[in-house]
Write a protein that holds these residues in place. Structure first.
Motif, PDB file in Angstrom:
ATOM      1  N   UNK A 155       2.873   1.372 -11.780  1.00 55.80           N
ATOM      2  CA  UNK A 155       1.409   0.893 -11.705  1.00 55.80           C
ATOM      3  C   UNK A 155       0.622   0.382 -12.123  1.00 55.80           C
TER       4      UNK A 155
ATOM      5  N   UNK B 241       0.157  12.736  -4.751  1.00 51.23           N
ATOM      6  CA  UNK B 241      -0.372  11.859  -5.493  1.00 51.23           C
ATOM      7  C   UNK B 241      -0.247  10.947  -4.080  1.00 51.23           C
TER       8      UNK B 241
ATOM      9  N   UNK C  17      10.925  -1.315  -1.363  1.00 53.38           N
ATOM     10  CA  UNK C  17      11.074  -1.411   0.250  1.00 53.38           C
ATOM     11  C   UNK C  17       9.234  -1.378   1.453  1.00 53.38           C
TER      12      UNK C  17
ATOM     13  N   UNK D 294       0.896  -1.677   0.328  1.00 53.04           N
ATOM     14  CA  UNK D 294      -0.024  -0.035   0.079  1.00 53.04           C
ATOM     15  C   UNK D 294       0.659   1.026   0.145  1.00 53.04           C
ATOM     16  N   UNK D 295       2.299   1.057   0.155  1.00 53.19           N
ATOM     17  CA  UNK D 295       2.784   2.715   0.324  1.00 53.19           C
ATOM     18  C   UNK D 295       4.291   2.045  -0.193  1.00 53.19           C
ATOM     19  N   UNK D 296       4.451   1.450  -1.236  1.00 55.34           N
ATOM     20  CA  UNK D 296       5.582   1.262  -1.835  1.00 55.34           C
ATOM     21  C   UNK D 296       7.059   2.438  -1.795  1.00 55.34           C
ATOM     22  N   UNK D 297       7.616   2.322  -1.679  1.00 54.63           N
ATOM     23  CA  UNK D 297       9.165   3.524  -2.209  1.00 54.63           C
ATOM     24  C   UNK D 297       9.947   2.352  -2.769  1.00 54.63           C
ATOM     25  N   UNK D 298      10.195   3.228  -4.199  1.00 54.02           N
ATOM     26  CA  UNK D 298      10.361   2.039  -4.539  1.00 54.02           C
ATOM     27  C   UNK D 298      12.411   3.470  -5.195  1.00 54.02           C
ATOM     28  N   UNK D 299      14.016   3.046  -5.375  1.00 50.25           N
ATOM     29  CA  UNK D 299      14.272   4.103  -4.854  1.00 50.25           C
ATOM     30  C   UNK D 299      15.187   3.479  -5.950  1.00 50.25           C
TER      31      UNK D 299
ATOM     32  N   UNK E 152      10.765  -4.884   8.181  1.00 54.09           N
ATOM     33  CA  UNK E 152      10.556  -4.343   6.424  1.00 54.09           C
ATOM     34  C   UNK E 152      11.726  -5.311   5.458  1.00 54.09           C
TER      35      UNK E 152
ATOM     36  N   UNK F 269       3.402  11.222   0.741  1.00 55.43           N
ATOM     37  CA  UNK F 269       4.848  11.354   0.683  1.00 55.43           C
ATOM     38  C   UNK F 269       5.823  12.115   0.612  1.00 55.43           C
TER      39      UNK F 269
ATOM     40  N   UNK G 147       6.437   6.036 -13.635  1.00 58.89           N
ATOM     41  CA  UNK G 147       5.797   6.371 -12.487  1.00 58.89           C
ATOM     42  C   UNK G 147       4.542   5.117 -12.873  1.00 58.89           C
TER      43      UNK G 147
ATOM     44  N   UNK H 255      -0.823   4.332  -5.507  1.00 59.13           N
ATOM     45  CA  UNK H 255       0.465   5.110  -6.128  1.00 59.13           C
ATOM     46  C   UNK H 255       1.780   4.549  -5.417  1.00 59.13           C
ATOM     47  N   UNK H 256       2.663   4.154  -6.270  1.00 60.64           N
ATOM     48  CA  UNK H 256       4.247   3.664  -5.009  1.00 60.64           C
ATOM     49  C   UNK H 256       5.023   5.558  -5.368  1.00 60.64           C
ATOM     50  N   UNK H 257       6.257   5.459  -3.980  1.00 57.95           N
ATOM     51  CA  UNK H 257       6.809   6.691  -4.519  1.00 57.95           C
ATOM     52  C   UNK H 257       7.621   5.802  -5.496  1.00 57.95           C
TER      53      UNK H 257
ATOM     54  N   UNK I  19      13.613  -5.695   1.626  1.00 61.94           N
ATOM     55  CA  UNK I  19      14.202  -4.481   0.667  1.00 61.94           C
ATOM     56  C   UNK I  19      14.555  -5.856  -0.205  1.00 61.94           C
TER      57      UNK I  19
ATOM     58  N   UNK J   3      16.105  -0.772  -5.457  1.00 65.34           N
ATOM     59  CA  UNK J   3      15.909  -1.450  -4.369  1.00 65.34           C
ATOM     60  C   UNK J   3      14.326  -0.573  -3.928  1.00 65.34           C
TER      61      UNK J   3
END
Lengths: 343, 343, 343, 343
Positions: free
Chosen positions: C213, D299, C244, C168-173, C302, D302, C209, C225-227, C304, C242
């Motif tokens: 999605x 969106x 998270x 629900x709150x994917x962080x992708x770097x 969490x 964050x 992005x 929505x992803x970050x 990675x 990477x």
């Protein structure tokens, strides 16, 4: 055919693995080690996951003797001890180190190490493919040329042999990527001190000097000592050699160009380009090509002869496989017919 | 004192800003532009945030005339038009472009552009600090040397002037980081085609050839044409020049070394090192030093003379400031007494 | 079979040429251009000397229609106009640009360009090989995935689809080499400003992005929505992503690992590694592999999830050829079974 | 004042030498070594020719006690043994290693080494200048922050302390140049394996994790465990940290921006930029600046908080000198007021 590599962890060895993987005539490839017996190679080198997941073999003469070809990609001073007992025992031997390239005295003077036994040295043949095919075909042991000598000799031999340039005071300024220094960490190859740094090193002391002089003599004429400089460039792969000499009296640029065209017109891996004002190592990256350009300066009547190779391919593993192909009667391009990466 | 820069966006200009920031005698620095008037400079170059947050000025002769010194760091063909009307109007002029370095004819032949007016050319003085102090001190207009010529001339002049080497067939093989090509994007400087690529370019065609020949003549003797090659190295800063020549008859290595030591012993920015087998551009990174080494090869009696500079400092902005210091009677080290970055 | 490339000068195009050269089923390869008709391609790209010495063809629909497969490697906004008229006319179409990946509205919002005709969009199939084989096999037009989405989706889909992580709150770097920016020079890709510089760019604005999605939704479930952040790394090739996310309630690390192993155990180009504390882009350099690692932190619960690809191969030309192989019934490894360069 | 450095050969030490050379209040700088006593430092590091030509001193407590400030730039596990006996003996002590940053238990858990004596640990003060001035001013021993923690804490503390973001599940993805790994050669930092390679390493295991968590707690509130990843980027200098967190309920982007502006408006070395879509490490290269940007994604609500530093300056030697300036009552910019190199 069955192939083996002693010294697979070295960059020459890793490159042999990469190129032999695409070689249609090689059905098995065994990797040998003096120190890492039993280790799964892909645990050490993750890029080989699913490709080489078998354990490294210890160096065993019977095992080695059962193969068709054995490559040695070891630091200097190792194959001089390993290979003599394998000569004539079955496999063709192709040595990527410098141990069988020079006569005893020159080796010990420039490498500061004990030379290989004289008997073994006598049986070794210098593996500069384009210039020594007849001998390589029959050789029990091929001394695969050094990276710098490959770039220098391929670019100079046509002119020197045909006396089109005055070779009495050759100046050769060569530059190499860092992989030429091998896989062993040192201050010289420490990223933070190598990155964003161009350096000249071993001025007039590089062990490839006698190899180049010997090559020029062997394939052409008695050679005066050369001036040869080597530089470390902040990139991984690639050698660029720039050589400088006066045109011989009465020779024209056209004659020089024609000579190079004729010499290399049927060669699959030497590309002579008579035009263009730029030559870069990326045009041969990852490939077995040696690209050559000539530039005559009418102001000085001196010619600049430039060549580029990938030091790990044409300057090591690629030329070794080309020699293997020659020895076994395969098309020389087998396993080597790849497009350079460029980017 | 009040300083100004025309062409602040160029890499020479940015480097002037960096070095003048630490100059204790400069109390104001105005930046001029032909195209970006009014733009806050730090919005374009974020590294200058809180340092240069004022708008760029348009090029205005009255404004410029009110300054003590004006640097031009513009593409060739610009300052030849801008500066003539400022000569003698007040500020000392220091031009970092090639527009005032060559006689009319040579300029037009090598730069393929219209030369500066002959009157202006006559008043310009070649700014190779260590070799031309008397003239620079008095000059209305200093033609700051090119990056390659700086590295080459500083390393060759002691030997050539004192006839310790045979300069009749000088071979100079030089290599530069990419910043020497300036800030304008092109295929040649596109990261993906420059990274992991060493290339030779403009063979026998580089516009610094006549500047080097003229410099050798001006400070020593009538010069035969040189052979000069330039390479693009995948790094941002740094030039390494390797020059090759025979020792003159009867000259010893000791004499040669002594000559360099004596020539440069009191120089703050030329460091001659008589030992060591390695010389790298990182030992002068970000600084105004020029480091020089000699290597005589007893096998050939030829000497390899090597030098390194940071092309943006000693090869451009640093030498320009050194010249300004000289003109205004400051200690030459003012604003330039920094330790190279090395890493 | 007969293949063609529109946009051969782009890096995707050059990489297609490189890989198709080693493809045993491709008997001819025609290169098309809108601007360089008649130019000998190897005069522009010297690495192709002796490999592609034929002139570029102009874009001709009849010529294109006579081929078996046509790849488009063009800037966004080009194939949306070119391809619709070719759909169903003969050749399978594989588009490496972003023009057929998104619905009309999303495309226009993120690409700021006119979308392809809705009819054509409807016939396009998303070419993420491992997850969409049935559709790709039958597709007239394949929208080959973007480089970032390939790395991200392959690494996230097993966990997301099986609800093993809280998506629900994917962080992708994500981080990419510079070749991802294409072959057109700009300040962003100018060597002197890119070298020795890591930068973050287009934060929250990257056009990949919506593609990510949409991919997560298409192959799994309705996605929040992803970050997603993108960085430019001073190297030519390679992407490292990477991601998270918290482990889902009650899920164990072992379950997660098993899921990845099972998902990818028969895949020729996805290598999941359950051990090792280091993952680098050089382990896939020049190859079609996507390597994936998981790291659960018991302190935070969490995970990675890391993946690496070569952006020009698995992220572009390699995956395109894999899709071609799939469509024509070849072994998917044909032409792609190469060992990564590593060094 | 008289300064000394123990561990001058380390990159932190070399950078201290570089920066202290331009420090107007430092009149002498002695270099100490445990292994190279008597060696002329410029023979080892040629960039220091004519700058530091004096021999290295052996580590002598009386000599050290006679100085005003002593910096230790040694591998972990060294200063914990050296410094305790110097506390209170005269010189202010500033330790650049990790030995005095963590409580005993955490140190031994993450560093896998014996901690410094508890007495000494108690007297050490965490040297994050902008956030701990009062304590640093009085400290006998400053534990200079690690490079990653400096970049992370400066960028997160304003938001965390003021509860503008939800810090309960912070994700921090950091990337560093290779100089952060120090001057000791290893496979990880071997040029050929580091160049053209981006890698993630020590996932969830990095010893800077507890230092960041402790810093967040110390200057704000009780902290939940963070997720922290570190990457090795093929460049020498620079750290970029990207941190991800939800905005707190009811907080607006404007509030967040105002908070950062206010927090840092009078700071000489923290530059907050509220606009721009790109942030790169080259904008702080060679300088003591920490540049920070915020990006709120409407969106997802964050925020992405990004910062860049030069790991050897603000992340090591520069911050150490800033702390020295603070302790001795100098302007904090003394010796540090330099323009970043950018190119």
């Amino acid at each position: 055919m069955k192939a083996g590599i002693i010294g697979a962890s070295g960059y020459g060895g890793l490159e042999l693995i990469r190129l032999l993987h695409g070689h249609s005539e090689v059905e098995s490839l065994d990797l040998f080690t003096s120190s890492d017996e039993g280790i799964i190679f892909s645990h050490k080198y993750a890029h080989l996951m699913n490709i080489h997941d078998t354990p490294l073999h210890r160096i065993d003469l019977d095992h080695l003797a059962s193969l068709d070809v054995v490559f040695t990609s070891t630091p200097s001073g190792v194959s001089s001890k390993l290979l003599p007992s394998l000569i004539g025992k079955g496999p063709r031997l192709i040595d990527l180190s410098g141990d069988f390239r020079l006569p005893e005295k020159e080796y010990e003077q420039w490498y500061k190490k004990e030379a290989a036994p004289v008997d073994a040295l006598k049986q070794s043949v210098y593996g500069l493919t384009e210039w020594n095919r007849a001998q390589i075909k029959e050789a029990a042991l091929v001394a695969n040329p050094g990276c710098y000598p490959t770039a220098v000799l391929l670019s100079l031999l046509p002119a020197v042999k045909n006396k089109l340039i005055d070779a009495s005071s050759l100046i050769i300024d060569a530059k190499s990527g860092v992989s030429g220094a091998g896989n062993k960490p040192s201050q010289l190859t420490h990223f933070s001190e190598t990155n964003e740094n161009l350096s000249i090193y071993k001025v007039n002391q590089h062990q490839h000097i006698p190899e180049i002089e010997q090559g020029l003599e062997f394939f052409s004429i008695k050679q005066q000592p050369i001036t040869f400089s080597t530089h470390l460039v902040p990139m991984t792969r690639g050698i660029l050699s720039a050589a400088y000499a006066p045109l011989s009296e009465g020779v024209t640029e056209k004659q020089l160009i024609e000579c190079y065209k004729e010499t290399y017109q049927d060669e699959p891996f030497v590309r002579f380009s008579s035009h263009g004002d730029k030559l870069g190592t990326n045009q041969v990256y990852g490939s077995n090509y040696c690209d050559i350009q000539l530039h005559l300066d009418p102001r000085t009547n001196r010619v600049t002869i430039v060549s580029v190779i990938d030091n790990l391919v044409k300057g090591a593993a690629g030329q070794a496989i080309q020699n293997m192909n020659l020895q076994f009667g395969f098309n020389e391009k087998t396993g080597l017919d790849v497009v350079p990466l460029f980017i």
